[in-house]
Structure formats: structure tokens, C-alpha cells
Design a protein around this motif. Structure first.
Motif, PDB file in Angstrom:
ATOM      1  N   MET A 243      61.793  33.462  18.563  1.00 20.13           N
ATOM      2  CA  MET A 243      62.175  32.088  18.247  1.00 20.13           C
ATOM      3  C   MET A 243      62.234  31.893  16.742  1.00 20.13           C
ATOM      4  SD  MET A 243      62.397  30.238  21.156  1.00 20.13           S
ATOM      5  CE  MET A 243      62.131  28.560  20.603  1.00 20.13           C
ATOM      6  N   THR A 244      63.381  31.477  16.227  1.00 19.69           N
ATOM      7  CA  THR A 244      63.509  31.077  14.824  1.00 19.69           C
ATOM      8  C   THR A 244      64.173  29.707  14.777  1.00 19.69           C
ATOM      9  OG1 THR A 244      65.638  32.197  14.622  1.00 19.69           O
ATOM     10  CG2 THR A 244      63.676  33.465  14.033  1.00 19.69           C
ATOM     11  N   VAL A 245      63.722  28.831  15.658  1.00 23.66           N
ATOM     12  CA  VAL A 245      64.327  27.511  15.806  1.00 23.66           C
ATOM     13  C   VAL A 245      63.214  26.493  16.003  1.00 23.66           C
ATOM     14  CG1 VAL A 245      64.563  27.805  18.292  1.00 23.66           C
ATOM     15  CG2 VAL A 245      66.011  26.150  17.132  1.00 23.66           C
ATOM     16  N   ASN A 278      66.506  41.014  25.617  1.00 21.02           N
ATOM     17  CA  ASN A 278      66.021  40.244  24.466  1.00 21.02           C
ATOM     18  C   ASN A 278      66.600  38.836  24.485  1.00 21.02           C
ATOM     19  OD1 ASN A 278      64.590  42.463  23.407  1.00 21.02           O
ATOM     20  ND2 ASN A 278      66.467  43.255  22.465  1.00 21.02           N
ATOM     21  N   ILE A 279      65.737  37.858  24.301  1.00 21.60           N
ATOM     22  CA  ILE A 279      66.153  36.452  24.215  1.00 21.60           C
ATOM     23  C   ILE A 279      65.794  35.965  22.811  1.00 21.60           C
ATOM     24  CG2 ILE A 279      65.908  34.135  25.175  1.00 21.60           C
ATOM     25  CD1 ILE A 279      64.864  35.485  27.749  1.00 21.60           C
ATOM     26  N   ARG A 280      66.783  35.461  22.100  1.00 28.14           N
ATOM     27  CA  ARG A 280      66.552  35.024  20.719  1.00 28.14           C
ATOM     28  C   ARG A 280      67.155  33.647  20.513  1.00 28.14           C
ATOM     29  NH1 ARG A 280      69.292  35.248  15.717  1.00 28.14           N
ATOM     30  NH2 ARG A 280      67.856  35.406  13.922  1.00 28.14           N
ATOM     31  N   ALA A 281      66.342  32.720  20.022  1.00 27.93           N
ATOM     32  CA  ALA A 281      66.807  31.359  19.738  1.00 27.93           C
ATOM     33  C   ALA A 281      66.809  31.139  18.232  1.00 27.93           C
ATOM     34  CB  ALA A 281      65.904  30.331  20.414  1.00 27.93           C
ATOM     35  N   SER A 282      67.948  30.685  17.711  1.00 27.52           N
ATOM     36  CA  SER A 282      68.075  30.414  16.281  1.00 27.52           C
ATOM     37  C   SER A 282      68.808  29.094  16.097  1.00 27.52           C
ATOM     38  CB  SER A 282      68.826  31.556  15.579  1.00 27.52           C
ATOM     39  OG  SER A 282      70.133  31.694  16.129  1.00 27.52           O
ATOM     40  N   GLN A 283      68.874  28.636  14.858  1.00 28.91           N
ATOM     41  CA  GLN A 283      69.493  27.335  14.592  1.00 28.91           C
ATOM     42  C   GLN A 283      70.289  27.373  13.302  1.00 28.91           C
ATOM     43  OE1 GLN A 283      66.800  24.045  14.849  1.00 28.91           O
ATOM     44  NE2 GLN A 283      68.317  22.518  14.287  1.00 28.91           N
ATOM     45  N   SER A 284      71.496  26.793  13.360  1.00 28.88           N
ATOM     46  CA  SER A 284      72.308  26.591  12.166  1.00 28.88           C
ATOM     47  C   SER A 284      72.328  25.091  11.884  1.00 28.88           C
ATOM     48  CB  SER A 284      73.729  27.115  12.397  1.00 28.88           C
ATOM     49  OG  SER A 284      74.369  26.384  13.431  1.00 28.88           O
ATOM     50  N   LEU A 285      73.116  24.674  10.901  1.00 30.51           N
ATOM     51  CA  LEU A 285      73.187  23.242  10.595  1.00 30.51           C
ATOM     52  C   LEU A 285      73.792  22.448  11.737  1.00 30.51           C
ATOM     53  CD1 LEU A 285      74.386  23.310   6.876  1.00 30.51           C
ATOM     54  CD2 LEU A 285      72.098  22.734   7.739  1.00 30.51           C
ATOM     55  N   ALA A 286      74.713  23.074  12.480  1.00 34.68           N
ATOM     56  CA  ALA A 286      75.461  22.322  13.492  1.00 34.68           C
ATOM     57  C   ALA A 286      74.990  22.556  14.923  1.00 34.68           C
ATOM     58  CB  ALA A 286      76.947  22.666  13.397  1.00 34.68           C
ATOM     59  N   ALA A 287      74.268  23.657  15.168  1.00 40.93           N
ATOM     60  CA  ALA A 287      73.981  23.980  16.563  1.00 40.93           C
ATOM     61  C   ALA A 287      72.731  24.842  16.701  1.00 40.93           C
ATOM     62  CB  ALA A 287      75.177  24.700  17.193  1.00 40.93           C
ATOM     63  N   VAL A 288      72.220  24.851  17.929  1.00 41.61           N
ATOM     64  CA  VAL A 288      71.173  25.787  18.330  1.00 41.61           C
ATOM     65  C   VAL A 288      71.853  26.917  19.098  1.00 41.61           C
ATOM     66  CG1 VAL A 288      69.166  26.109  19.827  1.00 41.61           C
ATOM     67  CG2 VAL A 288      69.349  24.065  18.405  1.00 41.61           C
ATOM     68  N   HIS A 289      71.464  28.148  18.820  1.00 42.29           N
ATOM     69  CA  HIS A 289      72.082  29.315  19.447  1.00 42.29           C
ATOM     70  C   HIS A 289      71.015  30.096  20.209  1.00 42.29           C
ATOM     71  CE1 HIS A 289      75.357  28.420  16.633  1.00 42.29           C
ATOM     72  NE2 HIS A 289      74.419  28.362  15.704  1.00 42.29           N
ATOM     73  N   ILE A 290      71.290  30.418  21.457  1.00 46.83           N
ATOM     74  CA  ILE A 290      70.362  31.196  22.274  1.00 46.83           C
ATOM     75  C   ILE A 290      71.082  32.447  22.750  1.00 46.83           C
ATOM     76  CG2 ILE A 290      68.789  31.174  24.246  1.00 46.83           C
ATOM     77  CD1 ILE A 290      68.946  28.101  24.197  1.00 46.83           C
ATOM     78  N   ASP A 291      70.631  33.598  22.259  1.00 48.27           N
ATOM     79  CA  ASP A 291      71.226  34.888  22.629  1.00 48.27           C
ATOM     80  C   ASP A 291      70.432  35.511  23.775  1.00 48.27           C
ATOM     81  OD1 ASP A 291      73.046  34.718  20.508  1.00 48.27           O
ATOM     82  OD2 ASP A 291      71.654  35.679  19.126  1.00 48.27           O
ATOM     83  N   VAL A 292      71.141  36.055  24.753  1.00 51.05           N
ATOM     84  CA  VAL A 292      70.525  36.843  25.821  1.00 51.05           C
ATOM     85  C   VAL A 292      71.220  38.199  25.816  1.00 51.05           C
ATOM     86  CG1 VAL A 292      70.037  37.040  28.287  1.00 51.05           C
ATOM     87  CG2 VAL A 292      70.031  34.784  27.198  1.00 51.05           C
ATOM     88  N   THR A 352      75.783  34.252  24.380  1.00 49.75           N
ATOM     89  CA  THR A 352      75.203  33.281  23.451  1.00 49.75           C
ATOM     90  C   THR A 352      75.550  31.868  23.866  1.00 49.75           C
ATOM     91  OG1 THR A 352      75.368  34.862  21.624  1.00 49.75           O
ATOM     92  CG2 THR A 352      75.016  32.555  21.054  1.00 49.75           C
ATOM     93  N   ILE A 353      74.528  31.052  24.033  1.00 51.42           N
ATOM     94  CA  ILE A 353      74.695  29.614  24.291  1.00 51.42           C
ATOM     95  C   ILE A 353      74.712  28.895  22.946  1.00 51.42           C
ATOM     96  CG2 ILE A 353      73.556  27.552  25.194  1.00 51.42           C
ATOM     97  CD1 ILE A 353      72.451  29.252  27.468  1.00 51.42           C
ATOM     98  N   HIS A 354      75.740  28.088  22.715  1.00 50.15           N
ATOM     99  CA  HIS A 354      75.848  27.285  21.501  1.00 50.15           C
ATOM    100  C   HIS A 354      75.690  25.812  21.890  1.00 50.15           C
ATOM    101  CE1 HIS A 354      77.562  30.887  19.542  1.00 50.15           C
ATOM    102  NE2 HIS A 354      78.263  31.038  20.661  1.00 50.15           N
ATOM    103  N   LEU A 355      74.613  25.183  21.435  1.00 51.11           N
ATOM    104  CA  LEU A 355      74.348  23.774  21.742  1.00 51.11           C
ATOM    105  C   LEU A 355      74.439  22.943  20.464  1.00 51.11           C
ATOM    106  CD1 LEU A 355      71.295  24.006  24.167  1.00 51.11           C
ATOM    107  CD2 LEU A 355      73.575  23.179  24.752  1.00 51.11           C
ATOM    108  N   PRO A 356      75.383  22.004  20.368  1.00 49.55           N
ATOM    109  CA  PRO A 356      75.481  21.171  19.164  1.00 49.55           C
ATOM    110  C   PRO A 356      74.190  20.397  18.913  1.00 49.55           C
ATOM    111  CG  PRO A 356      77.396  20.885  20.577  1.00 49.55           C
ATOM    112  CD  PRO A 356      76.395  21.658  21.368  1.00 49.55           C
TER     113      PRO A 356
END
Length: 359
Positions: A243-245, A278-292, A352-356
Motif C-alpha cells: 500500500m502506497t495510498v 501481488n496486489i499494489r495500491a497507489s495514488q496519483s493526483l487524479a486517481a487511486v490505482h490498484i494493481d493485481v 489495474t483498477i483506476h478510480l478517480p
């Protein structure tokens, strides 16, 4: 006193024309229990638009592309329970009423005016019927979804009872080991999976408003991993979470959980024994990204574009129904997000899930 032009007649006698038209509609369809206000609806505005078109035709001004009132009229008629025949017939009666008033008032209707009136009424019919049809289709879709959800929900209780009975018989060694018993167990799991996915599909098909609120993303992911752990342990697959979000994210937890659980189940299903997910959650300015990310070895050639099509399965394992990714994409798209996939030939693939991010 000069004889008015047709557009002037429509303006001066508009309310009288509408009143006479209402009587014709009632006589034609027996709408005695429908109030005059409901029958009038957007018709006065429609006549105002027709008058404007005729006026601009004479002056050479620009003509409007379409009527603003006909579509709303079609929608209102559907809500009142009118059928399409009545909706179309109303416009024919309106033309008849307009021409009757013109004759009574001594207004000469030129061929050009007659063509404009006819074309405007035809356009009105087209827009009213189009809106009527779209709304009716949406209503039928909602009703079918509710029925679908009801059937799936009613299957839950007897299915749960059957699974408990099967578990009891197995624990007491009352079922003989062998192929038949294993087929029964797998079939029960598949039925449960189909019922749960059916409920999610019905929810997605009928839901207009998301139940969004601040949700602990780490807790949501941990719960999904816990539920998937028996399948992972059976294949000796290691599931890691990074988790980096920020932990709390604004989302509908039921829909996002359904989408992410589908991705995690698929990752475990297609990963080879002793592999890793591997499940990884990260965040950019516009969205949360969850990689599987899985270690399935990569996708078969030409399959990446078909992955999200219902009932299409990319791998050789046919133990599911090919619905998971289609459901997952719809759930995320309802949030205004998206799901992407990256093939890693020889290694695996990453969804990758991209959530605004909502402020």
C-alpha cells in the motif's frame, strides 16, 4: 380586419386550439379520467415552436433544428401509461385541429405552410417516440434486473442449506471419496459463484446512485485476500499486498469489493502452483490505482481484447462462467473509472483498477 397568417393564428388562438384538441383526444381514446392539465402537457410549447418556424420561414430567418417539447411529451405519455399508437395519433389529431381552426378563421394555408406543419409534426412524432422508446427500454431493463436479483436472492438460502448439509456429511465421512463427491463439491461452489455474480450484475444494471463513502481501502483489500486464502493455500500461492495510498478512499465498497475480488480470484485461479499474486495500491493526483499481478505465464495471443466480454474465458480453465471481468469493469465504470490490463509475456499479466479521486 385583415386575415391573420397561420403563424399568427397559432399564437392568437393557441389555447383554444389546445382545448379543442384535448376534446378530440378524449373522444378518440376515452381519456375522461385524465385531467386537462396532464393532456395539455408540452403541447402549447410545441405550438409556439411551430408558430416560430412558420414566422421565420416567411422572414427568411434561421430555422430551429428540432423541437424541445416533443421528447418531453413522449416521456410524459409513457409515465401516464399511454401506448405508442395513442402518442402518434395525438399528433395527427393536432394537425387536424390546426387546419380546422385555419378554415374557420378564413386563414389560407399555402402548400409551403402545409408542408412545414406536416414536417414539423413528423419530427415531433419521431422525437416523442424515440424518447418514449428509450425510457420504456430503461424501465424494462430495471424490471428485468429486479426480477433477476429476486430469483438469485431466493436461491441463496436453499443453496446455503445444501452446502451446510454437504459439509456435515463430508466431516462425518458419510460421503464416499471419489470423483462423484468431488464433482458435487465443485458444482456447489460454481452455483454459489453464479448466484453471487448474478446479484452483482442485477445491482449494477439497476443502480443509478452509488452508495459512496469514505472506505478503508487496506481493510477492504485484506478482507478480499482473507476470503481468497483457501484457494491460494490449496495451490501454495503467496499473496502479497503493498500500500502506497492513503487508507481512506471515497467509493462504493460493495461494488469495488466485487470488482477487486473478481480480479484476485482470477489471479489465483490462473497462477501456476507455488506462484505468487501481488496486489499494489497507489495514488496519483487524479486517481487511486490498484494493481493485481499474477504469474500465469502471460495471456494467449489475441485474447486481450476479449477479456471483458461476458462468457468469454481467456485460459483453458473453464471452471467459471466468464462473467467476472465483465462485472468488474461495469462496477468500476459506474465510479467513472476504468480497468486496464497489461500482458507480461512469459511471466503473467497485471490488471489495474483506476478510480478517480473525488474531492
Amino acid at each position: 380586419m385583415p386575415v391573420p397568417r397561420l403563424y399568427e393564428l397559432l399564437t392568437q388562438k393557441r389555447d383554444e386550439i389546445v382545448a379543442a384538441w384535448i376534446q378530440d383526444v378524449r373522444s378518440a381514446f376515452g381519456y375522461e379520467n385524465v385531467s386537462a392539465v396532464e393532456l395539455r402537457d408540452h403541447v402549447p410549447g410545441f405550438l409556439d415552436e411551430l408558430s416560430l418556424v412558420l414566422r421565420r420561414l416567411e422572414s427568411g430567418g434561421p430555422l430551429p433544428d428540432e423541437t424541445e417539447h416533443a421528447a418531453q411529451h413522449g416521456l410524459q405519455r409513457l409515465r401516464l401509461g399511454f401506448n405508442l399508437y395513442a402518442l402518434v395519433k395525438e399528433y395527427g389529431l393536432l394537425r387536424k385541429t390546426i387546419l380546422a381552426f385555419a378554415k374557420a378563421e378564413g386563414v389560407t394555408v399555402s402548400l409551403e405552410d402545409y408542408e412545414v406543419v406536416s414536417e414539423f409534426l413528423i419530427d415531433g412524432i419521431a422525437q416523442a417516440v424515440s424518447q418514449y422508446g428509450e425510457e420504456r427500454e430503461a424501465e424494462l431493463h430495471r424490471q428485468n434486473g429486479e426480477h433477476f436479483a429476486f430469483v438469485a436472492h431466493e436461491l441463496r438460502n436453499p443453496l446455503m442449506s445444501a452446502q451446510l448439509a454437504l459439509g456435515s456429511l463430508t466431516s462425518q465421512s458419510l460421503l464416499p471419496p471419489g470423483r462423484s463427491t468431488e464433482v458435487l463439491k465443485r458444482s456447489m461452489v460454481r452455483i454459489q459463484d453464479l448466484v453471487e455474480r448474478s446479484l452483482n450484475m442485477a445491482l449494477l444494471g439497476s443502480q443509478k446512485e452509488l452508495n459512496r463513502h469514505g472506505t478503508d481501502l487496506r481493510a477492504l483489500i485484506d478482507e478480499i485476500v482473507l476470503e481468497a486464502s483457501p484457494a491460494a493455500e490449496e495451490k501454495h500461492i503467496r499473496v502479497q499486498v503493498e500500500m502506497t495510498v492513503v487508507s481512506e478512499v471515497d467509493l462504493d465498497p460493495r461494488l469495488v469489493s466485487s470488482a477487486l475480488a473478481n480480479l484476485v480470484r482470477n489471479a489465483i485461479k490462473f497462477t501456476s502452483p507455488n506462484g505468487h499474486v501481488n496486489i499494489r495500491a497507489s495514488q496519483s493526483l487524479a486517481a487511486v490505482h490498484i494493481d493485481v499481478s499474477d504469474s500465469c505465464g502471460g495471456l494467449p495471443p489475441g485474447k486481450i481484447d476479449q477479456l471483458f466480454t461476458p462468457f468469454v474465458q481467456a485460459g483453458s480453465d473453464r471452471s467459471g462462467f466468464g462473467l467476472g471481468l465483465a462485472i468488474a469493469r461495469r462496477a468500476i465504470e459506474n465510479h467513472g473509472g476504468s480497468i486496464s490490463v497489461k500482458d507480461r509475456p512469459g511471466e503473467g499479466c497485471t490488471f489495474t483498477i483506476h478510480l478517480p479521486v473525488r474531492s
